[in-house]
Design a protein around this motif. Sequence first.
Motif, mmCIF file in Angstrom:
data_model
loop_
_atom_site.group_PDB
_atom_site.id
_atom_site.type_symbol
_atom_site.label_atom_id
_atom_site.label_comp_id
_atom_site.label_asym_id
_atom_site.label_seq_id
_atom_site.Cartn_x
_atom_site.Cartn_y
_atom_site.Cartn_z
ATOM 1 N N TYR A 107 0.730 -1.006 0.302
ATOM 2 C CA TYR A 107 0.126 -0.283 0.056
ATOM 3 C C TYR A 107 0.831 0.864 0.455
ATOM 4 N N TYR B 112 0.297 11.590 0.499
ATOM 5 C CA TYR B 112 0.147 12.161 2.220
ATOM 6 C C TYR B 112 1.095 13.875 1.785
ATOM 7 N N ARG C 42 -2.106 0.865 -4.911
ATOM 8 C CA ARG C 42 -1.602 -0.927 -4.497
ATOM 9 C C ARG C 42 -0.826 -1.240 -5.616
ATOM 10 N N THR D 243 3.491 0.258 3.644
ATOM 11 C CA THR D 243 3.107 0.151 4.868
ATOM 12 C C THR D 243 2.918 -1.307 4.170
ATOM 13 N N ARG D 244 2.263 -2.630 5.211
ATOM 14 C CA ARG D 244 1.856 -3.409 4.329
ATOM 15 C C ARG D 244 0.572 -3.153 4.929
ATOM 16 N N GLY D 245 -0.215 -3.855 3.836
ATOM 17 C CA GLY D 245 -1.365 -3.762 4.246
ATOM 18 C C GLY D 245 -2.189 -4.500 5.740
ATOM 19 N N SER E 63 -5.412 -5.337 8.285
ATOM 20 C CA SER E 63 -6.078 -4.380 9.873
ATOM 21 C C SER E 63 -4.714 -3.879 11.529
ATOM 22 N N SER E 64 -3.953 -5.193 11.533
ATOM 23 C CA SER E 64 -3.102 -4.440 12.271
ATOM 24 C C SER E 64 -2.353 -3.876 12.073
ATOM 25 N N ASN E 65 -1.704 -3.324 10.996
ATOM 26 C CA ASN E 65 -0.815 -2.249 10.487
ATOM 27 C C ASN E 65 -1.318 -1.178 10.055
ATOM 28 N N THR E 66 -2.958 -1.018 10.013
ATOM 29 C CA THR E 66 -3.672 0.151 9.861
ATOM 30 C C THR E 66 -2.970 1.600 9.922
ATOM 31 N N GLY E 67 -1.924 1.738 10.814
ATOM 32 C CA GLY E 67 -1.404 3.191 11.001
ATOM 33 C C GLY E 67 0.287 3.043 11.447
ATOM 34 N N LYS E 68 1.096 1.963 10.445
ATOM 35 C CA LYS E 68 2.363 2.240 10.865
ATOM 36 C C LYS E 68 2.698 1.869 8.997
ATOM 37 N N LEU E 69 2.744 3.596 8.871
ATOM 38 C CA LEU E 69 3.090 3.859 7.411
ATOM 39 C C LEU E 69 4.574 4.349 7.774
ATOM 40 N N PHE F 174 6.995 6.224 6.242
ATOM 41 C CA PHE F 174 7.611 7.890 5.312
ATOM 42 C C PHE F 174 8.765 8.163 4.476
ATOM 43 N N GLY F 175 8.758 9.030 3.136
ATOM 44 C CA GLY F 175 9.505 8.842 2.842
ATOM 45 C C GLY F 175 10.398 10.913 3.263
#
Lengths: 115, 114
Positions: A32, A36, A51, A93-95, A97-103, A105-106
């Motif tokens: 994903y 931003y 994706r 990020t890896r898709g 639900s457990s990774n919802t907030g783990k981005l 960033f560049g």
Amino acid sequence: QQQVKQSPQSLIVQKGGIPIINCAYENTAFDYFPWYQQFPGKGPALLIAIRPDVSEKKEGRFTISFNKSAKQFSLHIMDSQPGDSATYFCAATRGGSSNTGKLIFGQGTTLQVKP
Amino acid sequence: ETGVTQSPTHLIKTRGQQVTLRCSSQSGHNTVSWYQQALGQGPQFIFQYYREEENGRGNFPPRFSGLQFPNYSSELNVNALELDDSALYLCASSLAGQYTGELFFGEGSRLTVL
């Protein structure tokens, strides 16, 4: 392997130009890839995301191009306007639900669109 | 629908002190993530909270800790502050289980450590 490398660091274009921001990733588990937009004094806001099952996605004047084999993706802003002047971040990020907030960033690209 | 709100917006601390930052998640969101954004850099993932438990952590030492409350609001605590902790701390909320990948960020708390 967790890094996302973004370039250029800054970019100046004339109104109507097409700025292009590039990102590269290493972790093939990423599935994903959002972009931003952040204005001074504000938090980042989602602009557009893709994706890896598609090579291109358009939303209004914003287009993401995705090259899975090269592990690269880029943001194009068509007919850029002074109001597009902001800092842009790619992320990955890896898709799931457990990774919802783990981005991841560049480093960000500061775009200035001159009138 | 209320957005993500953070407090305080700005604060100054001295090295060695402790700080608590607060975040109210967007209405309906049950997951809160915290990010550190140094000047001129991209946000770095600190940790995420879901169902009041830490659910994933980035490369940050244990002196960075957090809480999530039953109403899904959250706190970030940093002990033994160091000069390098000076940054914008961003809270983001999302809804687990319906993963669209979109995080909703607050405007951040800017911490200066002297």
